[in-house]
Design a protein around this motif. Structure first.
Motif, PDB file in Angstrom:
ATOM      1  N   VAL A  44       1.008  17.215 -13.352  1.00 21.18           N
ATOM      2  CA  VAL A  44       0.780  15.892 -12.551  1.00 21.18           C
ATOM      3  C   VAL A  44      -0.405  15.255 -13.022  1.00 21.18           C
ATOM      4  O   VAL A  44      -1.520  15.893 -13.205  1.00 21.18           O
ATOM      5  N   LEU A  45      -0.164  13.951 -13.232  1.00 21.49           N
ATOM      6  CA  LEU A  45      -1.054  13.088 -13.949  1.00 21.49           C
ATOM      7  C   LEU A  45      -1.939  12.248 -12.966  1.00 21.49           C
ATOM      8  O   LEU A  45      -3.171  11.811 -13.186  1.00 21.49           O
ATOM      9  N   PHE A  46      -1.208  12.109 -11.753  1.00 20.87           N
ATOM     10  CA  PHE A  46      -1.945  11.389 -10.702  1.00 20.87           C
ATOM     11  C   PHE A  46      -1.367  11.862  -9.413  1.00 20.87           C
ATOM     12  O   PHE A  46      -0.231  11.924  -9.111  1.00 20.87           O
ATOM     13  N   GLN A 101      -3.096  18.897 -13.232  1.00 17.29           N
ATOM     14  CA  GLN A 101      -2.444  20.002 -12.864  1.00 17.29           C
ATOM     15  C   GLN A 101      -1.046  20.120 -13.330  1.00 17.29           C
ATOM     16  O   GLN A 101      -0.043  19.335 -13.180  1.00 17.29           O
ATOM     17  N   SER A 102      -0.796  21.667 -13.563  1.00 21.61           N
ATOM     18  CA  SER A 102       0.487  21.649 -14.222  1.00 21.61           C
ATOM     19  C   SER A 102       1.351  22.236 -13.044  1.00 21.61           C
ATOM     20  O   SER A 102       0.841  22.997 -12.142  1.00 21.61           O
ATOM     21  N   VAL A 103       2.575  22.151 -13.288  1.00 22.12           N
ATOM     22  CA  VAL A 103       3.582  22.747 -12.176  1.00 22.12           C
ATOM     23  C   VAL A 103       4.165  24.049 -12.547  1.00 22.12           C
ATOM     24  O   VAL A 103       4.864  24.244 -13.561  1.00 22.12           O
ATOM     25  N   VAL A 106      -3.275  -3.194  -9.945  1.00 22.26           N
ATOM     26  CA  VAL A 106      -2.930  -2.217 -10.953  1.00 22.26           C
ATOM     27  C   VAL A 106      -3.999  -1.165 -11.064  1.00 22.26           C
ATOM     28  O   VAL A 106      -5.315  -1.367 -11.177  1.00 22.26           O
ATOM     29  N   THR A 107      -3.529   0.165 -11.170  1.00 17.86           N
ATOM     30  CA  THR A 107      -4.263   1.310 -11.235  1.00 17.86           C
ATOM     31  C   THR A 107      -3.985   2.210 -12.682  1.00 17.86           C
ATOM     32  O   THR A 107      -2.787   2.173 -12.964  1.00 17.86           O
ATOM     33  N   GLU A 108      -4.930   2.285 -13.400  1.00 25.15           N
ATOM     34  CA  GLU A 108      -4.650   2.987 -14.589  1.00 25.15           C
ATOM     35  C   GLU A 108      -5.064   4.490 -14.344  1.00 25.15           C
ATOM     36  O   GLU A 108      -5.927   5.015 -13.754  1.00 25.15           O
ATOM     37  N   VAL A 109      -4.123   5.116 -15.211  1.00 24.55           N
ATOM     38  CA  VAL A 109      -4.153   6.683 -14.960  1.00 24.55           C
ATOM     39  C   VAL A 109      -4.380   7.473 -16.337  1.00 24.55           C
ATOM     40  O   VAL A 109      -3.699   6.780 -17.247  1.00 24.55           O
ATOM     41  N   PRO A 110      -5.533   8.062 -16.630  1.00 25.71           N
ATOM     42  CA  PRO A 110      -6.452   8.354 -15.609  1.00 25.71           C
ATOM     43  C   PRO A 110      -7.619   7.183 -15.594  1.00 25.71           C
ATOM     44  O   PRO A 110      -7.420   6.241 -16.240  1.00 25.71           O
ATOM     45  N   ASP A 112       0.921  -1.218  -0.058  1.00 20.66           N
ATOM     46  CA  ASP A 112       0.059   0.037  -0.019  1.00 20.66           C
ATOM     47  C   ASP A 112       0.937   1.180   0.118  1.00 20.66           C
ATOM     48  O   ASP A 112       1.910   1.448   0.634  1.00 20.66           O
ATOM     49  N   ALA A 113       0.466   2.220  -0.918  1.00 22.58           N
ATOM     50  CA  ALA A 113       1.344   3.296  -1.077  1.00 22.58           C
ATOM     51  C   ALA A 113       0.508   4.502  -1.544  1.00 22.58           C
ATOM     52  O   ALA A 113      -0.415   4.400  -2.008  1.00 22.58           O
ATOM     53  N   TRP A 114       1.190   5.733  -1.279  1.00 22.88           N
ATOM     54  CA  TRP A 114       0.642   6.995  -1.762  1.00 22.88           C
ATOM     55  C   TRP A 114       1.687   7.390  -3.029  1.00 22.88           C
ATOM     56  O   TRP A 114       2.991   7.617  -2.896  1.00 22.88           O
ATOM     57  N   VAL A 115       0.897   7.365  -4.385  1.00 23.11           N
ATOM     58  CA  VAL A 115       1.644   7.568  -5.494  1.00 23.11           C
ATOM     59  C   VAL A 115       1.449   8.913  -6.187  1.00 23.11           C
ATOM     60  O   VAL A 115       0.082   9.336  -6.219  1.00 23.11           O
ATOM     61  N   THR A 116       2.500   9.436  -6.937  1.00 24.19           N
ATOM     62  CA  THR A 116       2.418  10.670  -7.717  1.00 24.19           C
ATOM     63  C   THR A 116       2.966  10.402  -8.830  1.00 24.19           C
ATOM     64  O   THR A 116       4.129   9.801  -9.104  1.00 24.19           O
ATOM     65  N   VAL A 117       2.107  10.892  -9.900  1.00 23.12           N
ATOM     66  CA  VAL A 117       2.680  10.493 -11.153  1.00 23.12           C
ATOM     67  C   VAL A 117       2.931  11.798 -12.178  1.00 23.12           C
ATOM     68  O   VAL A 117       1.904  12.677 -12.238  1.00 23.12           O
ATOM     69  N   LEU A 118       4.134  12.043 -12.790  1.00 27.97           N
ATOM     70  CA  LEU A 118       4.449  13.207 -13.357  1.00 27.97           C
ATOM     71  C   LEU A 118       4.779  13.032 -14.582  1.00 27.97           C
ATOM     72  O   LEU A 118       5.339  12.231 -14.925  1.00 27.97           O
TER      73      LEU A 118
END
Length: 371
Positions: free
Chosen positions: A107-109, A171-173, A124-128, A91-97
């Motif tokens: 930031v895609l996820f 979201q854009s950085v 498996v998590t599909e983004v988006p 289990d984890a907290w994920v950020t996809v750039l």
């Protein structure tokens, strides 16, 4: 790599036969090898690519995150949709750039449709989210796009909200790429009790897709005439196309508790039992659970060694107290038992499908192997 590991690798490789998926020891401590190609990145992208996770405090079972896309060659033409998949072993907290050639970072996820960025182990998590109307599409200049996945064992926001601007569902950085890279490093180092991992995926964007590789005829298990899958049995590979020596990941999901058997048949007609295997001998899978074969961190990979052609995987899942009979489960000489008589195995599976006392679901998947 320890001498014992090298011996294990030789033993597993020696058990392989042409046309069958081989079991090989992973050279990265059991983690799936990262597939990035940093040579194609721009200077701006390299700043983000260089950001790596702090050393893990869990030497025996570190956090591991992987990502892949739906094109086996990682190449997309203008306006093509990119399907992106992410998975962790805990289990984890994920950020996809996503970092473009000019350093523009998105930031895609998490995103508007996937606000919670916590992902479950081995799911498996599909983004988006495919249920949303959002999609990732290739636009702008051609070249290399960097997808960077950052996973943490604890919730740790990577960006100041003031540095983010809404751009559709994503979201854009709003910061220079060098500043973004420094901030990511600072955040990870500021959480010493958290476990971190990163994964870099590089995809290539072109103005037009090259001509597709023609697929060889599908080599199915002889004599099999399967009914439509019952209770939502699904099987898929992580990519539709692999080069020889690429690692293959298979995913199976069902809507009912059942006992799973996976049988692989290569272009030559030779077969192997992929599940159960030496490292996954418990055949019962639970409703709604996504089973990954081979499991993350087990120390082996499934690798196609040739000849080129179509690999066929059949999934059989039956309710009741036992897995499908008639398939040997001797893992003494190989992590994935060889099936000597594919026709007999097919007949046994067909008999199981006709059984009246236990409900049986059968599904299949194919993928192409090229040199």
């Amino acid at each position: 790599m320890r001498e014992g590991d090298r011996t294990m690798q030789r033993n597993l490789a020696g058990a392989c036969v042409a046309g069958v998926l081989a079991a090989l020891l992973s050279t990265a401590g059991g983690a799936v090898a990262q597939e990035d190609d940093a040579r194609n990145l721009t200077v701006e992208q390299t700043s983000i690519h260089a950001v790596q996770a702090p050393p893990s405090s869990s030497a025996s079972n570190p956090l591991d995150v992987v990502a892949w896309v739906d094109h086996g060659d990682n190449t997309y033409a203008q306006d093509e949709r990119v399907r992106l998949f992410v998975q962790t072993n805990k289990d984890a907290w994920v950020t996809v750039l996503n970092v473009g050639p000019d350093g523009a970072t998105t930031v895609l996820f998490p995103n508007r449709f996937q606000v919670d960025n916590r992902v479950r182990a081995n799911v498996v998590t599909e983004v988006p989210d495919p249920a949303s109307r959002a999609r990732i599409a290739v636009t702008g200049s051609t070249g290399a796009e960097l997808i960077k996945v950052i996973a943490s064992s604890r919730p740790a926001p990577l960006f100041d909200p003031a540095h983010l601007a809404q751009a559709g569902p994503f979201q854009s950085v709003r910061a220079a790429v060098d500043e973004t890279a420094r901030n990511l490093t600072v955040v990870m180092e500021a959480e010493p009790t958290a476990e971190w991992d990163v994964y870099d995926k590089v995809i290539r964007t072109v103005s037009r897709r090259p001509q597709a590789v023609s697929a060889a005829p599908v080599a199915t298990v002889p004599g099999a005439a399967w009914p439509a899958p019952a209770f939502g049995l699904q099987i898929a590979s992580d990519k539709p196309l692999y080069r020889q020596t690429d690692a293959v990941t298979l995913m199976v999901k069902t809507e009912a508790d059942c006992h799973l058997t996976l049988l692989n048949t290569g272009p030559s007609g030779t077969s192997r039992l992929l599940f159960p295997n030496r490292y996954q001998q418990q055949t019962l899978i639970r409703a709604g659970q996504t089973v990954v074969v081979p499991g993350i961190g087990v120390g082996v990979s499934i690798v196609p060694i040739g000849p080129a052609g179509v690999e066929h995987v059949t999934a059989v899942c039956r309710t009741g107290a036992a897995p499908a009979p008639g398939v040997a489960t001797d893992f003494a000489s190989s992590a994935f038992a060889r099936v000597e008589d594919a026709e007999a195995a097919a007949r046994n599976l067909a008999v199981v499908a006709d059984g009246s006392e236990q409900e049986t679901a059968i599904a299949s998947a194919t993928f192409l192997v090229v040199q």
